[in-house]
Design a protein around this motif. Structure first.
Motif, PDB file in Angstrom:
ATOM      1  N   PHE A 298       0.889  -1.071   0.091  1.00 54.56           N
ATOM      2  CA  PHE A 298      -0.128   0.136   0.106  1.00 54.56           C
ATOM      3  C   PHE A 298       0.755   1.299   0.078  1.00 54.56           C
ATOM      4  O   PHE A 298       0.110   2.309  -0.005  1.00 54.56           O
ATOM      5  N   ASN A 299       2.123   1.005   0.286  1.00 55.13           N
ATOM      6  CA  ASN A 299       3.222   2.224   0.199  1.00 55.13           C
ATOM      7  C   ASN A 299       3.920   2.573  -1.030  1.00 55.13           C
ATOM      8  O   ASN A 299       4.702   3.253  -1.075  1.00 55.13           O
ATOM      9  N   GLU A 300       3.719   2.030  -2.080  1.00 57.58           N
ATOM     10  CA  GLU A 300       4.344   2.228  -3.431  1.00 57.58           C
ATOM     11  C   GLU A 300       3.208   2.230  -4.468  1.00 57.58           C
ATOM     12  O   GLU A 300       2.236   1.402  -4.566  1.00 57.58           O
ATOM     13  N   ARG A 301       3.601   2.596  -5.649  1.00 53.43           N
ATOM     14  CA  ARG A 301       3.088   2.912  -7.024  1.00 53.43           C
ATOM     15  C   ARG A 301       3.939   2.287  -8.294  1.00 53.43           C
ATOM     16  O   ARG A 301       5.184   2.434  -8.037  1.00 53.43           O
ATOM     17  N   MET A 302       3.412   1.828  -9.169  1.00 51.32           N
ATOM     18  CA  MET A 302       4.070   1.364 -10.207  1.00 51.32           C
ATOM     19  C   MET A 302       4.200   2.653 -11.182  1.00 51.32           C
ATOM     20  O   MET A 302       3.115   3.347 -11.444  1.00 51.32           O
ATOM     21  N   LEU A 303       5.388   2.887 -11.870  1.00 52.23           N
ATOM     22  CA  LEU A 303       5.803   3.983 -12.712  1.00 52.23           C
ATOM     23  C   LEU A 303       5.811   3.541 -14.064  1.00 52.23           C
ATOM     24  O   LEU A 303       6.798   2.705 -14.075  1.00 52.23           O
ATOM     25  N   PHE A 304       5.063   4.187 -15.080  1.00 51.92           N
ATOM     26  CA  PHE A 304       5.547   3.494 -16.344  1.00 51.92           C
ATOM     27  C   PHE A 304       5.749   4.907 -17.172  1.00 51.92           C
ATOM     28  O   PHE A 304       5.003   6.349 -16.888  1.00 51.92           O
ATOM     29  N   VAL A 305       6.734   4.703 -18.022  1.00 48.21           N
ATOM     30  CA  VAL A 305       7.095   5.787 -18.726  1.00 48.21           C
ATOM     31  C   VAL A 305       6.916   5.562 -20.225  1.00 48.21           C
ATOM     32  O   VAL A 305       6.934   4.333 -20.673  1.00 48.21           O
ATOM     33  N   ASN A 306       6.874   6.545 -21.180  1.00 49.07           N
ATOM     34  CA  ASN A 306       6.962   6.431 -22.462  1.00 49.07           C
ATOM     35  C   ASN A 306       8.082   5.807 -23.022  1.00 49.07           C
ATOM     36  O   ASN A 306       9.270   5.656 -22.832  1.00 49.07           O
ATOM     37  N   ALA A 307       7.989   4.687 -23.823  1.00 46.76           N
ATOM     38  CA  ALA A 307       9.036   3.821 -24.259  1.00 46.76           C
ATOM     39  C   ALA A 307      10.297   4.403 -25.037  1.00 46.76           C
ATOM     40  O   ALA A 307      11.351   4.104 -24.528  1.00 46.76           O
ATOM     41  N   THR A 308       9.932   5.580 -25.543  1.00 50.72           N
ATOM     42  CA  THR A 308      11.053   5.984 -26.313  1.00 50.72           C
ATOM     43  C   THR A 308      11.711   7.003 -25.241  1.00 50.72           C
ATOM     44  O   THR A 308      12.943   7.564 -25.669  1.00 50.72           O
ATOM     45  N   GLN A 309      11.320   7.521 -24.233  1.00 48.56           N
ATOM     46  CA  GLN A 309      11.976   8.257 -23.354  1.00 48.56           C
ATOM     47  C   GLN A 309      12.389   7.390 -21.979  1.00 48.56           C
ATOM     48  O   GLN A 309      12.896   7.938 -20.924  1.00 48.56           O
ATOM     49  N   PHE A 310      12.556   5.976 -22.198  1.00 49.03           N
ATOM     50  CA  PHE A 310      12.707   5.086 -21.009  1.00 49.03           C
ATOM     51  C   PHE A 310      14.273   5.367 -20.395  1.00 49.03           C
ATOM     52  O   PHE A 310      14.370   5.525 -19.384  1.00 49.03           O
ATOM     53  N   LYS A 311      15.162   5.386 -21.328  1.00 51.23           N
ATOM     54  CA  LYS A 311      16.576   5.709 -20.955  1.00 51.23           C
ATOM     55  C   LYS A 311      16.820   6.941 -20.194  1.00 51.23           C
ATOM     56  O   LYS A 311      17.445   7.121 -19.116  1.00 51.23           O
ATOM     57  N   LYS A 312      16.297   8.145 -20.693  1.00 56.84           N
ATOM     58  CA  LYS A 312      16.428   9.364 -20.132  1.00 56.84           C
ATOM     59  C   LYS A 312      15.564   9.414 -18.639  1.00 56.84           C
ATOM     60  O   LYS A 312      16.204   9.875 -17.707  1.00 56.84           O
ATOM     61  N   ALA A 313      14.688   8.837 -18.512  1.00 57.83           N
ATOM     62  CA  ALA A 313      13.750   8.654 -17.342  1.00 57.83           C
ATOM     63  C   ALA A 313      14.574   7.837 -16.228  1.00 57.83           C
ATOM     64  O   ALA A 313      14.698   8.162 -15.109  1.00 57.83           O
ATOM     65  N   LYS A 314      15.069   6.912 -16.653  1.00 55.02           N
ATOM     66  CA  LYS A 314      15.796   5.629 -15.912  1.00 55.02           C
ATOM     67  C   LYS A 314      17.005   6.663 -15.123  1.00 55.02           C
ATOM     68  O   LYS A 314      17.403   6.592 -14.049  1.00 55.02           O
ATOM     69  N   ASN A 315      17.781   7.573 -16.211  1.00 54.08           N
ATOM     70  CA  ASN A 315      19.083   8.116 -15.973  1.00 54.08           C
ATOM     71  C   ASN A 315      18.645   9.301 -14.835  1.00 54.08           C
ATOM     72  O   ASN A 315      19.306   9.197 -13.698  1.00 54.08           O
ATOM     73  N   LEU A 316      17.380   9.815 -15.039  1.00 59.12           N
ATOM     74  CA  LEU A 316      16.859  11.018 -14.203  1.00 59.12           C
ATOM     75  C   LEU A 316      16.769  10.106 -12.685  1.00 59.12           C
ATOM     76  O   LEU A 316      16.948  10.842 -11.662  1.00 59.12           O
ATOM     77  N   LEU A 317      16.199   9.063 -12.761  1.00 56.59           N
ATOM     78  CA  LEU A 317      15.664   8.287 -11.596  1.00 56.59           C
ATOM     79  C   LEU A 317      17.033   7.886 -10.913  1.00 56.59           C
ATOM     80  O   LEU A 317      17.060   8.157  -9.461  1.00 56.59           O
ATOM     81  N   MET A 318      17.860   7.372 -11.477  1.00 61.24           N
ATOM     82  CA  MET A 318      19.438   6.917 -10.830  1.00 61.24           C
ATOM     83  C   MET A 318      19.811   8.033 -10.257  1.00 61.24           C
ATOM     84  O   MET A 318      20.519   8.044  -9.293  1.00 61.24           O
ATOM     85  N   ASP A 319      19.844   9.374 -10.980  1.00 58.22           N
ATOM     86  CA  ASP A 319      20.399  10.376 -10.381  1.00 58.22           C
ATOM     87  C   ASP A 319      19.810  10.883  -9.038  1.00 58.22           C
ATOM     88  O   ASP A 319      20.406  11.395  -8.186  1.00 58.22           O
ATOM     89  N   TYR A 320      18.569  10.896  -9.126  1.00 58.82           N
ATOM     90  CA  TYR A 320      17.694  11.264  -7.742  1.00 58.82           C
ATOM     91  C   TYR A 320      17.989  10.240  -6.590  1.00 58.82           C
ATOM     92  O   TYR A 320      18.284  10.759  -5.600  1.00 58.82           O
ATOM     93  N   ILE A 321      18.274   8.780  -6.860  1.00 54.86           N
ATOM     94  CA  ILE A 321      18.360   7.952  -6.043  1.00 54.86           C
ATOM     95  C   ILE A 321      19.827   8.310  -5.381  1.00 54.86           C
ATOM     96  O   ILE A 321      20.217   8.050  -4.266  1.00 54.86           O
ATOM     97  N   SER A 322      20.830   8.479  -6.280  1.00 53.47           N
ATOM     98  CA  SER A 322      22.387   8.580  -5.996  1.00 53.47           C
ATOM     99  C   SER A 322      22.480   9.634  -5.098  1.00 53.47           C
ATOM    100  O   SER A 322      23.339   9.967  -4.048  1.00 53.47           O
ATOM    101  N   ASP A 323      21.770  10.990  -5.399  1.00 55.82           N
ATOM    102  CA  ASP A 323      21.758  12.173  -4.572  1.00 55.82           C
ATOM    103  C   ASP A 323      21.139  11.950  -3.573  1.00 55.82           C
ATOM    104  O   ASP A 323      21.484  12.724  -2.204  1.00 55.82           O
ATOM    105  N   ASN A 324      20.230  11.056  -3.101  1.00 52.47           N
ATOM    106  CA  ASN A 324      19.302  11.256  -1.897  1.00 52.47           C
ATOM    107  C   ASN A 324      19.567  10.125  -1.168  1.00 52.47           C
ATOM    108  O   ASN A 324      18.988   9.894   0.141  1.00 52.47           O
ATOM    109  N   TYR A 325      19.945   8.751  -1.765  1.00 51.87           N
ATOM    110  CA  TYR A 325      20.031   7.554  -0.981  1.00 51.87           C
ATOM    111  C   TYR A 325      21.671   7.049  -0.748  1.00 51.87           C
ATOM    112  O   TYR A 325      21.878   6.027  -0.542  1.00 51.87           O
ATOM    113  N   ASP A 326      22.718   7.926  -0.873  1.00 55.91           N
ATOM    114  CA  ASP A 326      24.144   7.417  -0.671  1.00 55.91           C
ATOM    115  C   ASP A 326      24.366   7.655   0.500  1.00 55.91           C
ATOM    116  O   ASP A 326      24.173   8.419   1.283  1.00 55.91           O
TER     117      ASP A 326
END
Length: 77
Positions: A49-77
Motif C-alpha cells: 500500500f506504500n508504493e505505486r508502479m511508474l510507467f514511462v513512454n518507451a522512447t523516453q525510458f533511458k532518459k527517465a531511468k537516468n534521471l531516476l538513478m541520479d535522484y536515488i544517488s543524490d538522496n540515498y547514498d
C-alpha cells in the motif's frame, strides 16, 4: 504512446519524481495496484500500500531511468 514499466516508487518519493519527470517533459502514468485491488474487491498478494508502479513512454525510458538513478544517488547514498 507505448509505455513501459520503470520502477515501483514509494509514496514519499512519488511527488518529487513526478516533478522531475514533468520538468524534463517525460510522459508517464502511475498505477496503484493496492487501490485497484481494493476497488475490484480483493487484494493481490504481495501488493504494497506504500508504493505505486511508474510507467514511462518507451522512447523516453533511458532518459527517465537516468534521471531516476541520479535522484536515488543524490538522496540515498
Amino acid at each position: 504512446m507505448r509505455s513501459v514499466f520503470l520502477a515501483n516508487v514509494n509514496n514519499v518519493d512519488m511527488p518529487i519524481i513526478e516533478n522531475i519527470l514533468v520538468k524534463n517533459k517525460i510522459n508517464f502514468f502511475i498505477k496503484d495496484l493496492h487501490e485497484s485491488s481494493l476497488n475490484a474487491g480483493w487484494i493481490s498478494p504481495g501488493v504494497s500500500f506504500n508504493e505505486r508502479m511508474l510507467f514511462v513512454n518507451a522512447t523516453q525510458f533511458k532518459k527517465a531511468k537516468n534521471l531516476l538513478m541520479d535522484y536515488i544517488s543524490d538522496n540515498y547514498d
